[in-house]
Scaffold this motif. Structure first.
Motif, PDB file in Angstrom:
ATOM      1  N   ALA A  59       3.554  -6.505   8.049  1.00 23.27           N
ATOM      2  CA  ALA A  59       3.687  -7.855   7.923  1.00 23.27           C
ATOM      3  C   ALA A  59       5.034  -7.881   7.955  1.00 23.27           C
ATOM      4  O   ALA A  59       5.815  -7.776   7.439  1.00 23.27           O
ATOM      5  N   THR A  60       4.842  -9.304   9.201  1.00 22.57           N
ATOM      6  CA  THR A  60       6.575  -9.995   8.985  1.00 22.57           C
ATOM      7  C   THR A  60       6.104 -11.271   8.400  1.00 22.57           C
ATOM      8  O   THR A  60       7.312 -11.587   8.097  1.00 22.57           O
ATOM      9  N   GLU A  61       5.750 -11.677   7.664  1.00 22.94           N
ATOM     10  CA  GLU A  61       5.719 -12.336   6.254  1.00 22.94           C
ATOM     11  C   GLU A  61       5.058 -12.310   5.386  1.00 22.94           C
ATOM     12  O   GLU A  61       4.371 -11.475   5.304  1.00 22.94           O
ATOM     13  N   GLY A  62       5.318 -13.075   4.181  1.00 27.43           N
ATOM     14  CA  GLY A  62       4.352 -12.622   2.823  1.00 27.43           C
ATOM     15  C   GLY A  62       5.362 -12.189   2.179  1.00 27.43           C
ATOM     16  O   GLY A  62       6.160 -10.770   2.963  1.00 27.43           O
ATOM     17  N   GLU A  63       4.777 -12.186   0.844  1.00 28.93           N
ATOM     18  CA  GLU A  63       4.872 -10.797  -0.067  1.00 28.93           C
ATOM     19  C   GLU A  63       4.383  -9.337   0.132  1.00 28.93           C
ATOM     20  O   GLU A  63       2.648  -9.551   0.759  1.00 28.93           O
ATOM     21  N   ARG A  64       4.839  -7.933   0.936  1.00 27.69           N
ATOM     22  CA  ARG A  64       4.204  -7.342   1.499  1.00 27.69           C
ATOM     23  C   ARG A  64       4.067  -5.640  -0.110  1.00 27.69           C
ATOM     24  O   ARG A  64       4.480  -5.042   0.676  1.00 27.69           O
ATOM     25  N   GLY A  65       3.896  -5.811  -0.481  1.00 27.28           N
ATOM     26  CA  GLY A  65       3.577  -5.236  -2.171  1.00 27.28           C
ATOM     27  C   GLY A  65       2.188  -4.486  -1.725  1.00 27.28           C
ATOM     28  O   GLY A  65       1.733  -5.227  -1.445  1.00 27.28           O
ATOM     29  N   PRO A  66       2.177  -3.585  -2.249  1.00 30.74           N
ATOM     30  CA  PRO A  66       0.608  -3.020  -1.890  1.00 30.74           C
ATOM     31  C   PRO A  66      -0.372  -3.503  -2.882  1.00 30.74           C
ATOM     32  O   PRO A  66      -0.041  -4.131  -3.987  1.00 30.74           O
ATOM     33  N   PHE A  67      -1.078  -3.659  -2.169  1.00 32.26           N
ATOM     34  CA  PHE A  67      -2.858  -3.610  -2.839  1.00 32.26           C
ATOM     35  C   PHE A  67      -3.093  -3.302  -3.886  1.00 32.26           C
ATOM     36  O   PHE A  67      -3.097  -2.171  -4.592  1.00 32.26           O
ATOM     37  N   SER A  68      -3.228  -4.075  -5.287  1.00 32.59           N
ATOM     38  CA  SER A  68      -3.131  -3.968  -6.887  1.00 32.59           C
ATOM     39  C   SER A  68      -4.629  -4.034  -6.773  1.00 32.59           C
ATOM     40  O   SER A  68      -6.020  -4.762  -6.249  1.00 32.59           O
ATOM     41  N   ASP A  69      -5.230  -2.995  -8.498  1.00 33.96           N
ATOM     42  CA  ASP A  69      -6.437  -3.055  -8.956  1.00 33.96           C
ATOM     43  C   ASP A  69      -6.694  -4.524  -9.589  1.00 33.96           C
ATOM     44  O   ASP A  69      -7.650  -5.236  -9.382  1.00 33.96           O
ATOM     45  N   HIS A  70      -5.575  -5.284  -9.627  1.00 31.30           N
ATOM     46  CA  HIS A  70      -5.816  -6.460  -9.704  1.00 31.30           C
ATOM     47  C   HIS A  70      -5.943  -7.949  -8.428  1.00 31.30           C
ATOM     48  O   HIS A  70      -7.309  -8.459  -8.525  1.00 31.30           O
ATOM     49  N   ASP A  71      -5.392  -7.349  -7.849  1.00 32.78           N
ATOM     50  CA  ASP A  71      -5.760  -7.876  -6.092  1.00 32.78           C
ATOM     51  C   ASP A  71      -7.536  -7.819  -5.602  1.00 32.78           C
ATOM     52  O   ASP A  71      -7.811  -8.944  -5.648  1.00 32.78           O
ATOM     53  N   LEU A 130      -4.834 -12.490   1.221  1.00 29.82           N
ATOM     54  CA  LEU A 130      -4.148 -12.855   2.600  1.00 29.82           C
ATOM     55  C   LEU A 130      -3.260 -14.147   1.871  1.00 29.82           C
ATOM     56  O   LEU A 130      -1.983 -15.056   1.813  1.00 29.82           O
ATOM     57  N   ALA A 131      -4.103 -15.236   1.565  1.00 27.01           N
ATOM     58  CA  ALA A 131      -3.730 -16.408   1.060  1.00 27.01           C
ATOM     59  C   ALA A 131      -2.967 -16.519  -0.182  1.00 27.01           C
ATOM     60  O   ALA A 131      -1.855 -16.954  -0.844  1.00 27.01           O
TER      61      ALA A 131
END
Length: 244
Positions: free
Chosen positions: A41-53, A71-72
């Motif tokens: 990705a070139t925009e937004g937050e790029r931290g890893p997908f988490s259990d919270h997510d 993504l939002a």
């Protein structure tokens, strides 16, 4: 006895995480897909997908809704695209189809096991004369039920395909559960909803169903209650007479 209030004549079960352990496979497939996407990705937050997510943005929702909502949360926007977009397309539907490919690979590799307590509950519900339906956001509902050997229990199935065909709103809106009640010919107040997802118990409460059972597969009992569960159990067998 199966632990339901008097007047409840039908049971509407979510599939992944309630009847089968496929919620674990969904979680893995979503993480693989989103971590790969975020790495490029070139925009937004790029931290890893988490259990919270997973629990907050994806679990229980139709596939495209899950992509869009997650993504939002990372301030990333993509065009919607079309339902048959290629898995490598940079669209909401493309990302969702990429996840589905990952899920189907995992199912092929690991198989699908129903929870023994859920099978025992289905058997008891059928013996008690309760109508049985499955309401799932997954477009793979028919396949998962067949592989898990649960198809003979199910009188009505509302799944991701139905949601698209009937233009239903996905969970946490109650539309899919309401469609399940209609398919069984019962009023919402005469049906119990069984859900492990926060969005699912919220849908059950919003639809005015007679009883909402939260199934605590992800150590979120209090959140399930806050979102509308009348009772929270660790396993459906806990509802049966004689359960310890």
């Amino acid at each position: 006895m199966i632990g339901l209030p008097v007047g409840v004549t039908a049971c509407l079960f979510d599939l992944d995480g309630v009847l089968t352990s496929t919620a674990t496979l969904h979680r893995i497939a979503w993480k693989q897909t989103f971590d790969e996407f975020l790495a490029g990705a070139t925009e937004g937050e790029r931290g890893p997908f988490s259990d919270h997510d997973y629990n907050a943005y994806v679990d229980g929702r139709p596939r495209a809704d899950g992509v869009r909502t997650f993504l939002a949360s990372r301030a990333i926007r993509l065009p919607e695209g079309e339902p048959d977009d290629a898995p490598d397309a940079a669209t909401i539907n493309g990302v969702g189809n990429r996840k589905n490919e990952a899920l189907l690979r995992l199912i092929d590799e690991r198989g699908i096991q129903p929870y023994p307590g859920s099978v025992a509950y289905l058997e008891a519900a059928r013996a008690a004369g309760k109508r049985i339906g499955v309401v799932t956001s997954s477009a793979n509902g028919e396949h998962v039920l067949a592989v898990a050997g649960l198809t003979p229990f199910v009188e009505a199935r509302i799944d991701g395909v139905t949601i698209v065909e009937q233009r239903l709103r996905g969970k946490p809106a109650p539309d899919s559960f309401l469609a399940g009640a209609r398919a069984l010919g019962v009023a919402p107040g005469a049906a119990a909803v069984f859900e492990d997802a926060l969005s699912g118990v919220e849908a059950g409460r919003a639809g005015g169903f007679g009883y909402v059972v939260g199934v605590n597969r992800a150590d979120q009992a209090e959140q399930l209650r806050e979102h509308g569960a009348d009772i929270v159990v660790d396993d459906l067998a806990d509802l049966l007479d004689g359960a310890k």
